[in-house]
Design a protein around this motif. Structure first.
Motif, short mmCIF file in Angstrom:
data_model
loop_
_atom_site.label_atom_id
_atom_site.label_comp_id
_atom_site.label_asym_id
_atom_site.label_seq_id
_atom_site.Cartn_x
_atom_site.Cartn_y
_atom_site.Cartn_z
N VAL A 29 -15.65 -21.85 17.99
CA VAL A 29 -14.83 -20.77 17.41
C VAL A 29 -13.71 -21.34 16.55
O VAL A 29 -13.47 -20.87 15.42
N PHE A 30 -13.01 -22.37 17.02
CA PHE A 30 -11.93 -22.99 16.24
C PHE A 30 -12.47 -23.53 14.91
O PHE A 30 -11.87 -23.32 13.85
N GLY A 31 -13.57 -24.26 15.00
CA GLY A 31 -14.14 -24.84 13.79
C GLY A 31 -14.55 -23.76 12.80
O GLY A 31 -14.31 -23.88 11.59
N PHE A 32 -15.16 -22.69 13.29
CA PHE A 32 -15.61 -21.61 12.41
C PHE A 32 -14.44 -20.95 11.69
O PHE A 32 -14.47 -20.74 10.47
N LEU A 33 -13.40 -20.58 12.42
CA LEU A 33 -12.28 -19.86 11.83
C LEU A 33 -11.57 -20.69 10.76
O LEU A 33 -11.20 -20.18 9.70
#
Length: 479
Positions: free
Chosen positions: A239-243
């Motif tokens: 999730v962190f990488g995507f955002l």
């Protein structure tokens, strides 16, 4: 240090794998790719659709990592667990083949970048470009064979290094941004001969495979879950990488509409980000972005090579690929899988010399190949909800996961449809002969090759592959 300790990855390393895999060739090609397809409004709609859909998919990966911690190498294992042996194989093969083709697109873009300074490299698929790409390919092959942790460490450094020119690009364009220019480019009707007569829906649809391509790699932490120090880090890293990547992608795309007229934007040479910055600050800007692209693409290539080899290795461990691909060297690297991956990339590099639009074809075919595994992931998340497996009588998170997995499944199907029949047929040309590996694995185990349903699926794939070959030879499918 033991073998297991050497291959342990922290939250930041897992996040860097996700970011490193997603930030590659795609982000540097966005200004011209979107400029050819649509205006500012279409781009906003496209990113809203892609961002929402991929965020939902990221949440599905996160949920599955928590609910099915025993399933490693997510993309493959989720499909196999949810839909059977052959579906698992198709998922593994599609992800692996898409990754190989994606790596080819990276090499093409590197040489196209150098082609602006050294004409012998042309558009990235000339003879000399392929020769230099092959040298880089086998140099990385040696590096990867030295160990997963060492390669991941280098990838972490490359991930931070390649973000610098992207941030500079965003800062400069923020200062140079013209509201009048953005307004002129907003509707996209006056863009160029490509999209001036296209409806807004058609414009948005033409960007769909591109938006999928730039998000490929979102599954990186899931695939490397067996190396995570803490299982919960897998979902957090995804999730962190995507955002973080979504913010960069939207800024690069939308700010470019406020700098150049749409017809100029769409006609820029790839990597078009270099052309946009050069139009503002001069020649050094193009050179700076070109250097950043090379660092970025080499780092992303490393990530994708690791992911491709890992999926083949895990599929072989689960008896869906021949046993030879379970072989590891003394650095605990799946060496046979690495060899297969890089030989395949070399084959596609040679084929690229005969393509009239090699980079765009590789980009779109990569997306089409990878959408099938993504669909299986979303559908498995939905299946767990519908069967209440891992939920029992508890309702905590149940309805949230139901909505997320249902929408993620719909999004994956929508993207497959948006890609068009051409890429489904081209994908089948890879799936059909690739099934030989599955047949070999089943014969090694002396097991029945196909169930009745799987036999029907293979028959459809075979017919589609034949239709695709006919289309290539009679010219109805252009490559």
């Amino acid at each position: 240090m033991s073998k297991n300790e050497r291959n342990t990855l922290s939250l930041w390393s897992l996040t860097a794998l996700v970011v490193g895999a997603m930030i590659g060739a795609g982000i540097f090609s966005l200004p011209a790719t979107f400029g050819q397809a649509t205006g500012g409004l279409g781009a906003i709609i496209a990113w809203m659709i892609a961002g929402s859909g991929m965020l939902l998919l990221a949440f599905v990966f996160q949920s599955l990592a928590e609910r099915k911690p025993d399933l490693n190498a997510g993309v493959f294992s989720y499909a196999k667990e949810g839909f059977g042996e052959y579906s698992g194989f198709i998922s593994a093969l599609g992800f692996w083949a898409g990754t190989c083709i994606g790596n080819v697109s990276y090499f093409i873009l590197i040489k196209s970048t150098l082609g602006a300074f050294f004409p012998a490299f042309g558009e990235g698929n000339s003879f000399y470009a392929v020769v230099l790409s092959s040298v880089i390919l086998w140099s990385f092959h040696i590096l990867i064979l030295r160990g997963i942790r060492e390669a991941a460490y280098i990838n972490t450094i490359a991930t931070f290094a390649k973000i610098i020119p992207i941030i500079l690009f965003i800062v400069v364009l923020s200062v140079a941004f013209s509201k009048d220019m953005f307004s002129l480019n907003f509707w996209g009707h006056q863009a160029n001969e490509v999209n001036q007569d296209m409806s807004l829906i058609t414009q948005v649809r033409s960007t769909m495979l591109v938006t999928v391509f730039v998000f490929l790699g979102i599954e990186g932490a899931s695939i490397y879950s067996r190396y995570a120090r803490r299982r919960k880090d897998v979902g957090i890293a995804t999730v962190f990488g995507f955002l973080g990547v979504l913010c960069l992608l939207m800024l690069v795309t939308l700010l470019s509409y406020g700098v150049l007229p749409l017809n100029e934007l769409g006609n820029l040479r790839q990597p078009s980000m270099a052309g946009v910055l050069e139009s503002i600050v001069g020649r050094w800007g193009g050179v700076f972005i070109s250097i950043g692209l090379i660092v970025s693409v080499l780092g992303a290539y490393l990530s994708w090579s690791l992911l491709a080899s890992e999926i083949i290795y895990t599929a072989a461990q689960k008896n869906s690929m021949p046993r030879v691909f379970t072989k590891e060297n003394k650095w605990a690297v799946p060496s046979s899988a690495v060899w297969l991956t890089n030989i395949t990339v070399q084959f596609f590099l040679i084929i690229s010399m005969f393509s009239s639009y090699a980079f765009q074809l590789a980009l779109e075919l990569t997306s089409a190949m990878t959408l099938i595994p993504y669909f299986f992931v979303a559908a498995y998340g939905l299946k767990l909800v519908l069967t209440r497996e891992t939920y029992g009588t508890h309702t905590k998170g149940y309805y949230r996961n139901f909505v997320i997995s249902l929408l993620a499944t719909f999004y994956a199907l929508l993207m497959i449809f948006a890609g068009g029949m051409k890429f489904l047929l081209l994908s089948a040309i890879i799936y059909a002969p690739g099934t030989i590996l599955y047949i070999m694995a089943k014969r090694e185990q002396k097991q029945r090759i196909f169930t009745a349903a799987e036999r029907m699926i293979f028959f459809v794939i075979l017919l589609s592959a034949l239709a695709g070959l006919v289309g290539i030879f009679d010219g109805t499918i252009s490559i």
